[in-house]
Design a protein around this motif. Structure first.
Motif, PDB file in Angstrom:
ATOM      1  N   ASP A   1      17.049   5.437  -3.496  1.00 12.04           N
ATOM      2  CA  ASP A   1      16.508   6.690  -4.048  1.00 12.04           C
ATOM      3  C   ASP A   1      16.875   7.895  -3.169  1.00 12.04           C
ATOM      4  OD1 ASP A   1      14.859   5.461  -2.110  1.00 12.04           O
ATOM      5  OD2 ASP A   1      13.133   6.665  -2.702  1.00 12.04           O
ATOM      6  N   VAL A   2      17.161   7.636  -1.877  1.00  9.50           N
ATOM      7  CA  VAL A   2      17.447   8.757  -0.970  1.00  9.50           C
ATOM      8  C   VAL A   2      18.800   8.639  -0.264  1.00  9.50           C
ATOM      9  CG1 VAL A   2      15.058   9.430  -0.471  1.00  9.50           C
ATOM     10  CG2 VAL A   2      16.121   7.564   0.828  1.00  9.50           C
ATOM     11  N   TRP A   3      19.432   7.493  -0.338  1.00  6.36           N
ATOM     12  CA  TRP A   3      20.654   7.264   0.448  1.00  6.36           C
ATOM     13  C   TRP A   3      21.553   6.295  -0.318  1.00  6.36           C
ATOM     14  CZ3 TRP A   3      22.710   9.803   4.263  1.00  6.36           C
ATOM     15  CH2 TRP A   3      23.635   9.209   5.126  1.00  6.36           C
ATOM     16  N   THR A   4      22.680   6.764  -0.798  1.00  8.10           N
ATOM     17  CA  THR A   4      23.498   5.897  -1.655  1.00  8.10           C
ATOM     18  C   THR A   4      24.564   5.128  -0.878  1.00  8.10           C
ATOM     19  OG1 THR A   4      24.794   7.864  -2.126  1.00  8.10           O
ATOM     20  CG2 THR A   4      23.206   7.184  -3.820  1.00  8.10           C
ATOM     21  N   SER A   5      24.994   5.652   0.282  1.00  9.95           N
ATOM     22  CA  SER A   5      26.073   4.973   1.011  1.00  9.95           C
ATOM     23  C   SER A   5      25.502   4.108   2.134  1.00  9.95           C
ATOM     24  CB  SER A   5      27.037   6.009   1.583  1.00  9.95           C
ATOM     25  OG  SER A   5      26.312   7.024   2.249  1.00  9.95           O
TER      26      SER A   5
ATOM     27  N   TRP B   1       0.844  -1.217   0.000  1.00  6.45           N
ATOM     28  CA  TRP B   1       0.000   0.000   0.000  1.00  6.45           C
ATOM     29  C   TRP B   1       0.876   1.263   0.000  1.00  6.45           C
ATOM     30  CZ3 TRP B   1      -2.122   3.013   4.575  1.00  6.45           C
ATOM     31  CH2 TRP B   1      -3.150   3.864   4.192  1.00  6.45           C
ATOM     32  N   LEU B   2       1.948   1.227   0.794  1.00 11.92           N
ATOM     33  CA  LEU B   2       2.773   2.424   0.959  1.00 11.92           C
ATOM     34  C   LEU B   2       3.784   2.650  -0.173  1.00 11.92           C
ATOM     35  CD1 LEU B   2       3.613   2.143   4.783  1.00 11.92           C
ATOM     36  CD2 LEU B   2       1.786   3.464   3.726  1.00 11.92           C
ATOM     37  N   PHE B   3       4.328   1.545  -0.736  1.00 11.35           N
ATOM     38  CA  PHE B   3       5.468   1.719  -1.643  1.00 11.35           C
ATOM     39  C   PHE B   3       5.226   1.272  -3.091  1.00 11.35           C
ATOM     40  CE2 PHE B   3       7.486   1.406   2.587  1.00 11.35           C
ATOM     41  CZ  PHE B   3       8.319   2.519   2.558  1.00 11.35           C
ATOM     42  N   SER B   4       4.089   0.618  -3.374  1.00 11.35           N
ATOM     43  CA  SER B   4       3.963  -0.010  -4.709  1.00 11.35           C
ATOM     44  C   SER B   4       3.992   0.994  -5.861  1.00 11.35           C
ATOM     45  CB  SER B   4       2.707  -0.869  -4.779  1.00 11.35           C
ATOM     46  OG  SER B   4       1.587  -0.048  -4.588  1.00 11.35           O
ATOM     47  N   LYS B   5       3.444   2.194  -5.656  1.00 11.10           N
ATOM     48  CA  LYS B   5       3.453   3.183  -6.753  1.00 11.10           C
ATOM     49  C   LYS B   5       4.882   3.476  -7.199  1.00 11.10           C
ATOM     50  CE  LYS B   5      -0.654   5.964  -5.948  1.00 11.10           C
ATOM     51  NZ  LYS B   5      -1.109   7.132  -5.222  1.00 11.10           N
ATOM     52  N   GLU B   6       5.783   3.637  -6.201  1.00 17.32           N
ATOM     53  CA  GLU B   6       7.170   3.962  -6.554  1.00 17.32           C
ATOM     54  C   GLU B   6       7.893   2.770  -7.191  1.00 17.32           C
ATOM     55  OE1 GLU B   6       8.528   6.202  -2.784  1.00 17.32           O
ATOM     56  OE2 GLU B   6       6.456   5.535  -2.728  1.00 17.32           O
ATOM     57  N   ILE B   7       7.490   1.571  -6.786  1.00 13.49           N
ATOM     58  CA  ILE B   7       8.110   0.393  -7.418  1.00 13.49           C
ATOM     59  C   ILE B   7       7.671   0.345  -8.891  1.00 13.49           C
ATOM     60  CG2 ILE B   7       8.210  -2.138  -7.450  1.00 13.49           C
ATOM     61  CD1 ILE B   7       8.023  -2.108  -4.417  1.00 13.49           C
TER      62      ILE B   7
ATOM     63  N   ALA C   1       6.751   2.763 -10.715  1.00 12.26           N
ATOM     64  CA  ALA C   1       7.332   3.899 -11.460  1.00 12.26           C
ATOM     65  C   ALA C   1       8.845   3.724 -11.655  1.00 12.26           C
ATOM     66  CB  ALA C   1       7.055   5.196 -10.711  1.00 12.26           C
ATOM     67  N   GLY C   2       9.414   2.647 -11.116  1.00 10.17           N
ATOM     68  CA  GLY C   2      10.845   2.371 -11.302  1.00 10.17           C
ATOM     69  C   GLY C   2      11.746   3.228 -10.408  1.00 10.17           C
ATOM     70  N   ILE C   3      11.166   3.866  -9.382  1.00 10.34           N
ATOM     71  CA  ILE C   3      11.984   4.717  -8.496  1.00 10.34           C
ATOM     72  C   ILE C   3      12.763   3.842  -7.507  1.00 10.34           C
ATOM     73  CG2 ILE C   3      11.899   6.571  -6.748  1.00 10.34           C
ATOM     74  CD1 ILE C   3       9.248   7.464  -8.198  1.00 10.34           C
ATOM     75  N   ILE C   4      12.102   2.801  -7.010  1.00 12.19           N
ATOM     76  CA  ILE C   4      12.776   1.837  -6.119  1.00 12.19           C
ATOM     77  C   ILE C   4      12.505   0.419  -6.633  1.00 12.19           C
ATOM     78  CG2 ILE C   4      12.890   3.165  -3.963  1.00 12.19           C
ATOM     79  CD1 ILE C   4      10.204   1.943  -3.148  1.00 12.19           C
ATOM     80  N   ARG C   5      13.392  -0.525  -6.224  1.00 16.94           N
ATOM     81  CA  ARG C   5      13.250  -1.902  -6.727  1.00 16.94           C
ATOM     82  C   ARG C   5      12.472  -2.793  -5.774  1.00 16.94           C
ATOM     83  NH1 ARG C   5      19.435  -2.200  -6.914  1.00 16.94           N
ATOM     84  NH2 ARG C   5      18.914  -0.741  -5.258  1.00 16.94           N
TER      85      ARG C   5
END
Ligand code: SF4
Length: 347
Positions: A239-243, A220-226, A228-232
């Motif tokens: 998407d917000v923290w690379t290290s 419910w919380l994250f599926s839209k971004e998945i 849209a290819g923003i997160i896997r």
């Protein structure tokens, strides 16, 4: 506990909660480096235990920590200060006299890579075998499994409790607060019981490390971004923290993302200790993640042994004012960005 109980160790004694008195009485002068407050506090805990009726003092050097994010982030290391401080403080107890030996206490500080469970039995066995007669590697491996089972059981119960709290918020249309901190901030001497202050005003408090991880909720919380290819995946923080090297830091970042999405979390409280180098780079990203969703963000930084109780109370009262004023709007706005509330939340 699960590990030692499985080994048949008789009595397990813990140090008490952190306090200024504990440090003053047992820890002062034991640290040979400039340190953050939690490391300083460790000296008090070790010193206190030396005065208990024990024959083995177990202070692991924790190299890595198990995390629900493992596999989704680069690694799950602990803070290097957490690991190194054990030897440093031990040196502080040996500077003038052999304090452990004089008290008949063996000091055991194994290297503990929690995130690599296949290596754990060897390190633990090697450090404990001379103190537990007859201990075999196989027994240690079995005890490690028991330890992990106990840990998983505890975490499952805590996550169920968090879900129960969220359901209560949904049912009663009430807001909750999420705490983003290090796990030891649950110790009232390190976190100064700030979370407890909010509970007194009727705000349930959730901790980032025990949030519910049920598929239907994360979908419910994250599926839209998945899509849209923003997160896997639900647990992707790239998407917000690379290290993403540090276990607690990764979980704090993920907790911030969760809080930005869950409608009933209307306020986030960030706690951080005096001289924490690990938290420093996370302050701005965490605040941005939380505030970009309209969720209120408040920080209590540089916490140390002095407890300015009066000023904490005044700040809490001010924060409560804002939470009471804006929470209902925040809930509505955050709900409008998501699809229909899952039926599992409406029980
Ligand atoms: S995370 Fe921060 S406060 Fe904790 S041990 Fe590391 S430097 Fe110290």
């Amino acid at each position: 506990m699960g590990f030692f109980q499985s080994l048949g160790v008789g009595r397990i004694v813990f140090s008490s909660d952190t306090s200024e008195e504990q440090y003053r009485e047992y820890g002062k002068g034991r640290i040979t480096m400039d340190s953050c407050f939690p490391v300083k506090a460790l000296a008090g805990h070790m010193g206190e235990l030396l005065h208990k009726d024990i024959n083995l003092l177990f202070v692991p050097m924790i190299y890595s920590l198990p995390s629900f994010l493992k596999g989704h982030v680069v690694d799950t290391l602990s803070c290097t200060r957490v690991m190194m401080s054990v030897e440093n403080i031990k040196a502080g107890f040996l500077r003038e006299r052999k304090e452990f030996e004089e008290r008949g206490i063996a000091f055991v500080s194994p290297f503990v890579p929690f995130a690599e469970p296949e290596l754990l039995p060897k390190y633990l066995w090697e450090s404990l075998k001379e103190h537990i007669p007859g201990l075999t590697l196989e027994e240690t491996a079995r005890a490690v499994k028991e330890g992990f089972r106990a840990l998983e059981d505890f975490e499952r119960k805590m996550r169920e409790k968090s879900l129960e709290i969220i359901r209560w918020c949904v049912k009663n249309n009430r807001p909750a607060i999420l705490v983003l901190a290090r796990p030891y901030h649950m110790d009232p001497g390190i976190g100064h019981d700030i979370d407890g202050e909010f509970q007194q005003y009727g705000f349930p408090v959730l901790w980032y490390n025990y949030l519910p991880l049920d598929d239907w909720l994360l979908e419910w919380l994250f599926s839209k971004e998945i899509r849209a290819g923003i997160i896997r995946s639900y647990f992707d923080i790239s998407d917000v923290w690379t290290s993403s090297y540090s276990s607690n830091t990764n979980e704090i970042i993920w907790g911030a993302k969760f809080s930005a999405r869950l409608p009933w979390i209307t306020g986030v409280i960030r706690l951080s200790s005096y001289e924490c180098g690990m938290d420093q780079p996370t302050f701005t990203p965490v605040q941005k993640i939380v505030e970009s969703s309209g969720t209120l963000f408040f920080k209590f930084g540089e916490l140390d042994e002095t407890k300015p109780a009066g000023s904490v109370k005044i700040r809490v009262e001010t924060i409560v004012y804002y939470l009471e004023k804006y929470s209902q709007d925040i809930i509505k706005k955050k709900l409008s960005r998501l699809g229909a509330v899952p039926s599992q939340l409406l029980v």
